[in-house]
Design a protein around this motif. Structure first.
Motif: not given
Length: 360
Positions: A43-71
């Motif tokens: 979903q072309d999420l931007k990687l803000a940070e690698v936080e040890g065992d986690a990844l922090f992604f974000y998508k600015e000013n946009e929320i994918p649809s229900q179908e795309k997010l669950l996929a």
């Protein structure tokens, strides 16, 4: 201001995994899994940070649809558990890190809201209350460590019903309080048995109908698993492998069946693939195959057997394969003499390296 998406995949069991396993291999395993999750970003999420065992992604000013997010969530769970299955089935190393990697799990937290940014070392980073809330949602009252969590803000934005169910998802509503603020969310435990895992190549198990052309043995004053690390961790190879100018390999990958590395000898690149063969229960086997030789193929196996007193016996077996009479003559004239000499020198170097490393 338009809402932005916050998306955090978090590897569950990481702390226990690292503290109770071999550190170097646990780091490699986690690194591989994080890379797998990053590559599963559809979903072309931007990687803000690698936080040890986690990844922090974000998508600015946009929320994918229900179908795309669950996929997107399903894609990451599928990639994660497909790689764990690969690690399990193609494992060579018997260490605790490699043996217990399949016990790791994944949780994904999704939140949204108005996002602010700060600039740190010329890098723009998400900032603000919504970022704090997303990370606090990782510390929730869900009993499972394998789930997808969507905050109430997200579920309302994409129109996800409280009782949404599908083959994979069975969402339920829950809530937790953080600093006196109550946050409602939907969550669904994810069954890996309902994921369509990505198939991977079946590892090659060689079954020879003949004895090896060359057999050399040597005892080492270290445990079998430690000797295996010196052999299969290619960062050590240049200390003892005779006649090799350079090794090329993926330093962030744990060696397993099917992995590849390159030996450069006198400017010629020899591509090797990790293989195995049947062995006794008390033996550890690591094998390599190359077809970049004048003959059809060359197999080299390191068979390690534990001995009393934290010692082990290493047996190196060389199996050259040929299809023609000319090649068989080459085997007799070249392999028996040149390869035996090279392997013997490598084993002597390995013994010296092990001794010096133990002293250091």
């Amino acid at each position: 201001m338009a809402k932005s998406l916050l998306f955090i995949p978090d590897i569950s069991g990481f702390t226990h995994f690292v503290q109770n396993t071999e550190v170097e291999h646990s780091q490699h395993v986690i690194s591989e899994l994080l890379e797998v999750l990053i590559n599963a970003n559809t979903q072309d999420l931007k990687l803000a940070e690698v936080e040890g065992d986690a990844l922090f992604f974000y998508k600015e000013n946009e929320i994918p649809s229900q179908e795309k997010l669950l996929a997107q969530i399903e894609t990451m769970f599928t990639a994660f558990y497909s790689h764990l299955k690969l690690l399990e089935k193609n494992r060579v190393c018997p260490c605790n890190a490699c043996a217990t990697a399949p016990d790791l799990q994944l949780k994904i937290v999704v939140h949204c809201g108005e996002l602010q940014f700060i600039t740190v070392q010329e890098k723009r980073k998400p900032f603000g209350q919504v970022v704090i809330e997303a990370h606090r949602l990782l510390k929730n009252s869900i009993v499972s460590d394998n789930y997808a969590l969507l905050s109430d803000e997200v579920s309302k934005t994409i129109g996800l019903p409280v009782s949404y169910e599908s083959k994979l998802y069975h969402f339920r509503e829950s809530k937790d309080t953080y600093d006196t603020k109550e946050i409602i969310y939907l969550f669904s435990e994810i069954s890996k048995n309902k994921l369509k895992l990505t198939p991977f190549a079946i590892p090659e198990v060689v079954d020879f109908k003949c004895s090896p052309a060359i057999v050399l043995t040597k005892e080492f004053e270290i445990p079998a698993t430690q000797l295996l690390e010196y052999i299969t961790n290619y960062s050590y190879r240049h200390y003892w492998a005779k006649g090799v100018d350079k090794f090329e390999y993926n330093p962030g990958e744990v060696t397993r069946l099917g992995t590849e590395h390159v030996c450069v000898i006198d400017g010629k690149r020899l591509n090797f693939t990790t293989v195995t063969k049947k062995a006794s229960p008390d033996e550890i086997v690591y094998g390599e195959r190359t077809t970049d030789v004048p003959i059809h193929a060359l197999y080299q196996f390191f068979v390690i057997k534990s001995l009393p007193g934290n010692r082990c016996l290493l047996t190196v077996e060389i199996y050259p394969k040929s299809k023609s009479i000319v090649h068989k003559l080459m085997l007799f004239l070249l392999i028996k003499r040149v390869v035996r000499k090279s392997v013997k020198a490598s084993l002597d170097n390995l013994e010296a390296f092990v001794r010096n490393d133990a002293i250091a």
